[in-house]
Design an enzyme around this catalytic site. Sequence first.
Site, PDB file in Angstrom:
ATOM      1  N   ASP A  47      38.596  36.053  29.434  1.00 35.24           N
ATOM      2  CA  ASP A  47      39.725  36.974  29.561  1.00 35.24           C
ATOM      3  C   ASP A  47      40.133  37.095  31.034  1.00 35.24           C
ATOM      4  OD1 ASP A  47      41.199  39.504  28.145  1.00 35.24           O
ATOM      5  OD2 ASP A  47      40.579  40.021  30.181  1.00 35.24           O
ATOM      6  N   TYR A  52      45.117  39.696  38.095  1.00 34.66           N
ATOM      7  CA  TYR A  52      43.784  39.474  38.651  1.00 34.66           C
ATOM      8  C   TYR A  52      43.832  38.443  39.781  1.00 34.66           C
ATOM      9  CZ  TYR A  52      42.099  41.618  34.258  1.00 34.66           C
ATOM     10  OH  TYR A  52      41.881  42.444  33.191  1.00 34.66           O
ATOM     11  N   LYS A  77      47.517  37.897  30.584  1.00 32.33           N
ATOM     12  CA  LYS A  77      48.333  39.081  30.309  1.00 32.33           C
ATOM     13  C   LYS A  77      49.607  39.108  31.154  1.00 32.33           C
ATOM     14  CE  LYS A  77      43.937  41.509  29.806  1.00 32.33           C
ATOM     15  NZ  LYS A  77      43.093  40.694  30.678  1.00 32.33           N
ATOM     16  N   HIS A 110      50.148  43.924  29.386  1.00 28.44           N
ATOM     17  CA  HIS A 110      49.003  44.540  30.064  1.00 28.44           C
ATOM     18  C   HIS A 110      49.053  46.076  30.028  1.00 28.44           C
ATOM     19  CE1 HIS A 110      45.967  43.431  33.458  1.00 28.44           C
ATOM     20  NE2 HIS A 110      45.532  44.462  32.771  1.00 28.44           N
TER      21      HIS A 110
END
Length: 282
Positions: A47, A52, A77, A110
């Site tokens: 994931d 990120y 996401k 998200h």
Amino acid sequence: MTEQTYYTLKNGNKIPVVGFGTWQAENGEVAKQAVKSALEAGYRHIDTAMIYGNEASVGEAIKESGIAREELFITTKLWNKDHSYEKAKQAINDSLEKLNLDYLDLYLIHWPNPVDYREKWQQANADAWRAMEEAVEEGKIKNIGVSNFLPHHLKALEESATIQPVINQIYLNPSDQQKVIVDYCKNKGIVLEAYSPLGTGDIFKLKELEEIADSHNKTVAQVVLRWSLQKGFLPLPKSVTPSRIKENIELFDFELSEFDMGLIDALQGKAGQARNPDDVTF
């Protein structure tokens, strides 16, 4: 995994019951080695997310692992600035390129109510979702879902969606069991993924968990992740330490009793809770 098991999503597709989270895994060697360690330990579900900043490293780890693509389940996401039809289409393509993949197994919105779209979040989610549905039709995405959505966010999305969400990824652990949204999703057949399934660091200080862990000759982390599985959740533990990465998937050789589960259920509010998605400032 000693026992590779799957949940069946309401569209009939399967998803491994434990995933490896990559939030805060720094792009570059840190993220790449963490994902490689996870794959070596037996994880097949990874994931990540655009925000990120490590999709490229995740992609490199996948490629270098040599594991067949069809054996893996990869999630990323849509970030908050891209809640429009055109921006979501571009974001999907960008993530595929960074990950160096032909398709995504799961793509999530998200957050439901980003600050930039606060006055029109319902329409913004509907527009982004339409782009995601088209990506499913084009073979770029296998499954679509959401993250941090509460019932009113899901109800709004359901009004315009052609494909209904199969996943809701939320902050979920013994300290915040989010019963209202959990019950809503279970009634709708939406699988609940648990991010931060080990909560904040405070959860490791709870004596009740230490006692249960000792009785099973397991760690507190393993007990909390096993609780998540027995609740029917899909935990996404994250670590960059190989020994902990391995430990966090060794969950299938013991079972918590009803008494154990009751003690853990009683820890609601003891070690942090989710933020309200309608109040986030990003």
